[in-house]
Design a protein around this motif. Structure first.
Motif, PDB file in Angstrom:
ATOM      1  N   ALA A 189      24.618  30.851   9.921  1.00 44.69           N
ATOM      2  CA  ALA A 189      25.356  31.567  11.202  1.00 44.69           C
ATOM      3  C   ALA A 189      24.574  32.748  11.804  1.00 44.69           C
ATOM      4  O   ALA A 189      24.732  32.757  12.930  1.00 44.69           O
ATOM      5  CB  ALA A 189      26.648  32.134  10.453  1.00 44.69           C
ATOM      6  N   ALA A 190      23.640  33.122  10.956  1.00 42.50           N
ATOM      7  CA  ALA A 190      22.797  33.966  11.251  1.00 42.50           C
ATOM      8  C   ALA A 190      21.731  33.726  12.434  1.00 42.50           C
ATOM      9  O   ALA A 190      21.216  34.393  13.487  1.00 42.50           O
ATOM     10  CB  ALA A 190      21.899  35.040  10.485  1.00 42.50           C
ATOM     11  N   MET A 191      21.386  32.253  12.583  1.00 43.71           N
ATOM     12  CA  MET A 191      20.604  31.643  13.520  1.00 43.71           C
ATOM     13  C   MET A 191      21.430  31.530  14.751  1.00 43.71           C
ATOM     14  O   MET A 191      21.971  30.335  15.055  1.00 43.71           O
ATOM     15  CB  MET A 191      19.878  30.690  12.757  1.00 43.71           C
ATOM     16  CG  MET A 191      19.135  30.596  11.682  1.00 43.71           C
ATOM     17  SD  MET A 191      17.522  31.806  12.169  1.00 43.71           S
ATOM     18  CE  MET A 191      18.121  33.224  11.168  1.00 43.71           C
ATOM     19  N   VAL A 192      21.523  32.636  15.775  1.00 38.77           N
ATOM     20  CA  VAL A 192      22.338  32.402  16.893  1.00 38.77           C
ATOM     21  C   VAL A 192      21.870  31.637  17.863  1.00 38.77           C
ATOM     22  O   VAL A 192      22.620  31.131  18.732  1.00 38.77           O
ATOM     23  CB  VAL A 192      22.837  33.926  17.213  1.00 38.77           C
ATOM     24  CG1 VAL A 192      23.810  34.020  18.458  1.00 38.77           C
ATOM     25  CG2 VAL A 192      23.317  34.518  15.987  1.00 38.77           C
ATOM     26  N   PHE A 193      20.491  32.010  18.218  1.00 41.15           N
ATOM     27  CA  PHE A 193      19.852  31.378  19.493  1.00 41.15           C
ATOM     28  C   PHE A 193      20.489  32.098  20.453  1.00 41.15           C
ATOM     29  O   PHE A 193      21.471  31.154  21.324  1.00 41.15           O
ATOM     30  CB  PHE A 193      19.571  29.992  19.519  1.00 41.15           C
ATOM     31  CG  PHE A 193      18.654  29.299  18.564  1.00 41.15           C
ATOM     32  CD1 PHE A 193      17.267  29.593  18.885  1.00 41.15           C
ATOM     33  CD2 PHE A 193      19.100  28.853  17.348  1.00 41.15           C
ATOM     34  CE1 PHE A 193      16.300  29.032  17.969  1.00 41.15           C
ATOM     35  CE2 PHE A 193      17.933  28.323  16.293  1.00 41.15           C
ATOM     36  CZ  PHE A 193      16.514  28.430  16.712  1.00 41.15           C
ATOM     37  N   PRO A 194      20.363  33.302  20.981  1.00 46.13           N
ATOM     38  CA  PRO A 194      21.302  33.894  22.206  1.00 46.13           C
ATOM     39  C   PRO A 194      20.958  32.910  23.413  1.00 46.13           C
ATOM     40  O   PRO A 194      22.050  32.958  24.480  1.00 46.13           O
ATOM     41  CB  PRO A 194      20.509  35.182  22.334  1.00 46.13           C
ATOM     42  CG  PRO A 194      19.851  35.458  21.137  1.00 46.13           C
ATOM     43  CD  PRO A 194      19.442  34.057  20.441  1.00 46.13           C
ATOM     44  N   GLU A 195      19.926  32.177  23.667  1.00 44.05           N
ATOM     45  CA  GLU A 195      19.832  31.541  24.843  1.00 44.05           C
ATOM     46  C   GLU A 195      20.587  30.428  25.066  1.00 44.05           C
ATOM     47  O   GLU A 195      20.999  29.988  26.369  1.00 44.05           O
ATOM     48  CB  GLU A 195      18.280  30.879  25.134  1.00 44.05           C
ATOM     49  CG  GLU A 195      17.815  30.078  24.025  1.00 44.05           C
ATOM     50  CD  GLU A 195      17.065  30.542  22.721  1.00 44.05           C
ATOM     51  OE1 GLU A 195      16.506  29.937  22.088  1.00 44.05           O
ATOM     52  OE2 GLU A 195      17.561  31.787  22.343  1.00 44.05           O
ATOM     53  N   ALA A 507      15.606  32.569  17.012  1.00 44.91           N
ATOM     54  CA  ALA A 507      16.832  32.588  16.746  1.00 44.91           C
ATOM     55  C   ALA A 507      17.765  33.564  16.764  1.00 44.91           C
ATOM     56  O   ALA A 507      18.843  33.582  17.555  1.00 44.91           O
ATOM     57  CB  ALA A 507      17.102  31.895  15.464  1.00 44.91           C
ATOM     58  N   ILE A 508      17.127  34.942  16.543  1.00 51.34           N
ATOM     59  CA  ILE A 508      17.939  36.246  16.518  1.00 51.34           C
ATOM     60  C   ILE A 508      17.595  37.039  17.802  1.00 51.34           C
ATOM     61  O   ILE A 508      18.338  37.700  18.019  1.00 51.34           O
ATOM     62  CB  ILE A 508      17.172  37.107  15.287  1.00 51.34           C
ATOM     63  CG1 ILE A 508      16.072  37.490  15.399  1.00 51.34           C
ATOM     64  CG2 ILE A 508      17.639  36.450  13.925  1.00 51.34           C
ATOM     65  CD1 ILE A 508      15.394  38.259  14.326  1.00 51.34           C
ATOM     66  N   SER A 509      16.426  36.513  18.342  1.00 53.89           N
ATOM     67  CA  SER A 509      16.248  37.343  19.820  1.00 53.89           C
ATOM     68  C   SER A 509      16.080  36.556  21.112  1.00 53.89           C
ATOM     69  O   SER A 509      16.290  37.342  22.348  1.00 53.89           O
ATOM     70  CB  SER A 509      14.487  38.081  19.415  1.00 53.89           C
ATOM     71  OG  SER A 509      13.683  36.843  19.564  1.00 53.89           O
ATOM     72  N   GLY A 510      16.129  35.066  20.750  1.00 54.00           N
ATOM     73  CA  GLY A 510      15.910  34.468  22.210  1.00 54.00           C
ATOM     74  C   GLY A 510      14.638  34.611  22.920  1.00 54.00           C
ATOM     75  O   GLY A 510      14.528  34.130  23.866  1.00 54.00           O
TER      76      GLY A 510
END
Length: 833
Positions: A189-195, A507-510
């Protein structure tokens, strides 16, 4: 968790630790992961639905037709944009907007049945975006093919079949790696990939009736998109053609009156203030050209990541580079590019009288050395291109600019800091997932995907093995590559090792981070003197790692929108292959379209070749229109230094540059500092300090440096002030605004490029805008006055309003013969760059 910036997808506290930000009481690991997941869902729940309709058709005829059509158009467009002086790409969000009316039209006109299973649905729309995203990424292998086939004149050595096979193999290698790392980079879940949040928000706007603005902003996202896209399309004609100065407003140059290239004060001011390619570092230089601003994705990138990135850029370019240049830290910093032959009185390659923002090598006198002069065909093996020892001995020690040196330093720092950062913040969790086959029970979306038939790991393993085998066969059998089998496998291993740390950071920053320089440095020590081998090794390792991370974000997108995994696999596989072929074909067509001119000698062409030639697109005057082959030339320059010369020989003859390797040590130490401070002050913002992003240094040499202020201002205005004071407007329109601007700018730039192609290909001339106050001779107007005056005359005589000067027998115009303008006579035949 909102410390990441009012709901942005910031770098969440690690799964394995740092839970103490939520409570002072000791908790077990179960509660820790549950509360972390809850914090993440607080971020993504406004956009990502927790429901799924498993009955919706996915791989329909509409998906294949529209997806391949728009994906190919986007692929061709971005292959053309690879010839932009400053990097610019058309966003795949365009496909989300354009495909919607096409999908609705096909659902109405096509007969019901196989071709039309019903209404155009959410998942079909999402699959079309996946096609566009995968195909819109121009493979790094295309740069290698163009570099070897055209810049190194290995066209005969590299037939079309080899070019296409090499690019496809490196693409599929990334697919195999991404699939094998799904458990680490996609499942948590922590690997969000903001893009991926932006396209999901846009999909919601078409297929869901919820209004985030609660009727405060009644205009639909679709209508808003076309309004802002139209406005940007019209505006882009100004910085793109009518008023190029809008692309680089260099404030410091306005206050410099005495412009003598021999005056150190003038050179210092220009080193700071000039933003032009091959010029300075762009201090207080602004741009109003969206095609330049959008390179940093200021609206769709989380604000905390943008702040990290620009802090690193300011520290590197506005602090480190000026200080090192001023004190001549590497011996000849201020002398590089100062010879009269390349200055404003010569060819004008360095009109400021020096070189800083340049990737080309320089000789012991500070003169520019054309990278290809260091190369020659091996007399004993005409397939091999090796170092021209005679030319090198006359030129060494070789020098590079302070700017390029800082770029090398940061590349080494990124590599080591990425490993340390991931080890400190995510090491325990990564190790647990590698050793355990148990799925993540805390990610709701991953659990919902378990209802679909999974893609077995061996599917991706087969793709990985087949593509690695194909790369090995191509590189060992095709003489143009000359890369041993063990070196090819080392390139694959390098990509396998670095994908996880760099992928977790994205994944955390985009924010994407690459290691293309470090990879060629590694092989350059083992196999010096083989430029083709270095280019192949660099392409395999970098392309596989970079594309694997891009596909990891696609898989996360598929998890959020609930695309069946096996459908995802098929879409991504087809899109990767078709996109690789289309990108390669387009880039080769553009390079050959402008034609060539004959020269007397060319050491890189075979002795049996009757025609000695140079490609016209390589002439520097194309850069005046914002188009050039600089991205490909930069690859060649790096390949010559790290390949033909080799790091060992380069550092032996130029030991002052060995300090670039100290970036490895800096990267091992610096990430520990914010990690320790976060443990000491758990309620602070130290977890937002990301050393790999700070060291990323995306400001590559040869590009305009007017892009260091405006993108940050856009990010702060939109993602802080607008988001804080107009939250409903931001949630509804922010990402649509970014997509609209990108679409409008892309459309206009393509139109301008097609016009340039038509005039060059049909009438063998170039369309120019005449000189006026917003179209100065060198864009930012920082060059000496006499140079600007003569260039202005040249621009007028060759513009759409001028052009009355008579042509000589060879087709060139008779430029002004006033004192100080003699360099135009010398510059008629632009030197090979």
């Amino acid at each position: 968790m909102n410390a990441a910036g009012e709901g942005e997808c910031g770098p969440t506290k690690t799964i394995s630790s740092s839970y103490d930000q939520y409570s002072d009481e000791p908790v077990d690991e179960w509660d820790q992961e549950q509360q972390l997941a809850a914090a993440i869902y607080e971020i993504i729940d406004p956009v990502v639905s927790r429901t799924d309709d498993t009955s919706l058709p996915v791989l329909t005829f509409r998906v294949w037709f529209i997806g391949l059509l728009l994906g190919t158009l986007l692929c061709v467009s971005n292959a053309i944009f690879s010839f932009r002086t400053n990097e610019f790409t058309a966003t795949p969000l365009v496909a989300v907007l354009v495909s919607y009316p096409l999908g609705l039209l096909m659902s109405k006109v096509l007969p019901k049945g196989v071709l039309n299973p019903g209404d155009f649905n959410y998942k079909e729309h999402a699959c079309i975006y996946i096609f566009a995203f995968v195909m819109g990424n121009v493979p790094y292998g295309v740069l290698n093919v163009i570099c070897q086939r055209y810049l190194l004149y290995q066209k005969i050595d590299m037939p079309l079949s080899v070019c296409f096979a090499f690019v496809v193999a490196t693409q599929c290698l990334g697919l195999g790696i991404a699939g094998c790392y799904r458990r680490i980079l996609v499942r948590p879940a922590a690997m969000v990939f903001p893009e991926v949040i932006a396209p999901i928000a846009m999909l919601n706007s078409f297929h869901k009736n919820d209004d985030d603005s609660y009727d405060q902003h009644p205009m639909s996202r679709f209508k808003f998109f076309w309004i802002v896209a139209s406005i940007m399309a019209l505006y882009q004609f100004f910085p793109g053609f009518i008023a190029p100065m809008l692309g680089a407003v260099s404030v410091l140059c306005w206050f410099v009156k005495d412009r003598l290239v021999t005056d150190l004060n003038y050179r210092t001011m220009m080193m700071l203030g000039s933003s032009q390619s091959l010029g300075g570092v762009g201090f207080l230089s602004f741009t109003f050209d969206w095609s330049v601003i959008s390179a940093f994705n200021p609206i769709t990138t989380p604000l905390w990541a943008t702040l990290n990135l620009f802090f690193g850029l300011y520290l590197s370019l506005w602090v480190a580079v000026p200080i090192l240049w001023k004190i001549n830290a590497f011996g000849m910093d201020q002398q590089l590019g100062s010879l009269a032959a390349d200055g404003p009185n010569g060819t004008g390659i360095f009109p400021l009288g020096f070189a800083l923002n340049a990737a080309v090598p320089f000789d012991k006198y500070g003169g520019r050395v054309k990278p290809r002069e260091f190369l020659q065909r091996d007399p004993n093996d005409t397939f091999s291109i090796v170092l021209n020892a005679t030319k090198y001995d006359l030129s060494q020690p070789i020098h590079v600019t302070t700017y390029a040196m800082i770029g090398y330093f940061c590349s080494f720092m990124v590599m080591s800091s990425s490993l340390v950062h991931v080890l400190l913040w995510y090491g325990k969790d990564v190790f647990k997932r590698i050793c355990s086959a148990k799925p993540d029970s805390f990610d709701v979306h991953a659990s919902m995907m378990d209802v679909y038939a999974p893609v077995p790991d061996w599917w991706y393993a087969i793709v990985l093995c087949l593509s690695a085998t194909a790369c090995t066969i191509l590189c060992t059998v095709v003489p143009a590559f000359r890369l041993d089998w063990w070196a090819t496998l080392c390139a694959v291993l390098f990509a396998l090792v670095m994908t996880v740390p760099l992928g977790m950071i994205q994944a955390i920053s985009g924010h994407n981070i690459g290691l293309n320089i470090v990879s060629e440095f590694f092989l350059g020590y083992l196999c010096p003197g083989r430029v083709s081998s270095i280019l192949a090794f660099k392409t395999i390792s970098y392309q596989a790692q970079n594309f694997a991370i891009a596909l990891a974000s696609v898989f996360k997108f598929g998890s959020y929108v609930k695309i069946p995994p096996r459908s995802m696999f098929l879409i991504v596989l087809v899109a990767s292959v078709v996109g690789a072929v289309a990108s390669t074909a387009t880039a080769m067509f553009i390079y050959e379209f402008f034609g060539y001119f004959e020269v007397t000698t060319n050491a890189l062409q075979r002795n049996g070749d009757d025609l000695k030639l140079r490609w016209k697109i390589e002439r520097p005057n194309f850069a005046e229109f914002g188009w050039s082959y600089y991205q490909y030339a930069r690859l060649l320059s790096e390949g010559v230094i790290m390949g033909a010369i080799g790091p060992a020989k380069f550092f032996q003859d130029s030991p002052q540059y060995l300090s670039m390797v100290y970036g490895l040590a800096a990267g091992l130490v610096l990430p520990i500092i914010p990690w320790i401070l976060d443990r000491m002050y758990p309620y602070g913002y130290w977890h937002l300090v990301n050393i790999p992003i700070i060291a990323a240094f995306p400001a590559k040499p040869n590009a305009m440096r007017s892009d260091l202020i405006t993108p940050l201002l856009v990010a702060i205005i939109v993602n802080y002030f607008v988001k804080k004071y107009r939250p409903f407007w931001w949630r509804k329109y922010a990402y649509v605004l970014s997509a609209g601007f990108d679409t409008g700018a892309s459309f206009t730039l393509l139109i301008l490029f097609l016009i340039l192609l038509c005039f060059r290909g049909i009438w063998n001339t170039t369309v120019r805008m005449p000189y006026w106050i917003l179209n100065p001779a060198d864009m930012d107007g920082c060059a000496p006055w006499f140079y600007l005056t003569c260039k202005q005359c040249q621009k007028w005589d060759s513009s759409v309003l001028g052009g009355n000067k008579p042509r000589s027998s060879n087709g060139t115009r008779d430029w002004p013969s006033a004192p100080g303008c003699e360099f135009f006579q010398a510059g008629r035949q632009w030197p090979d760059s």
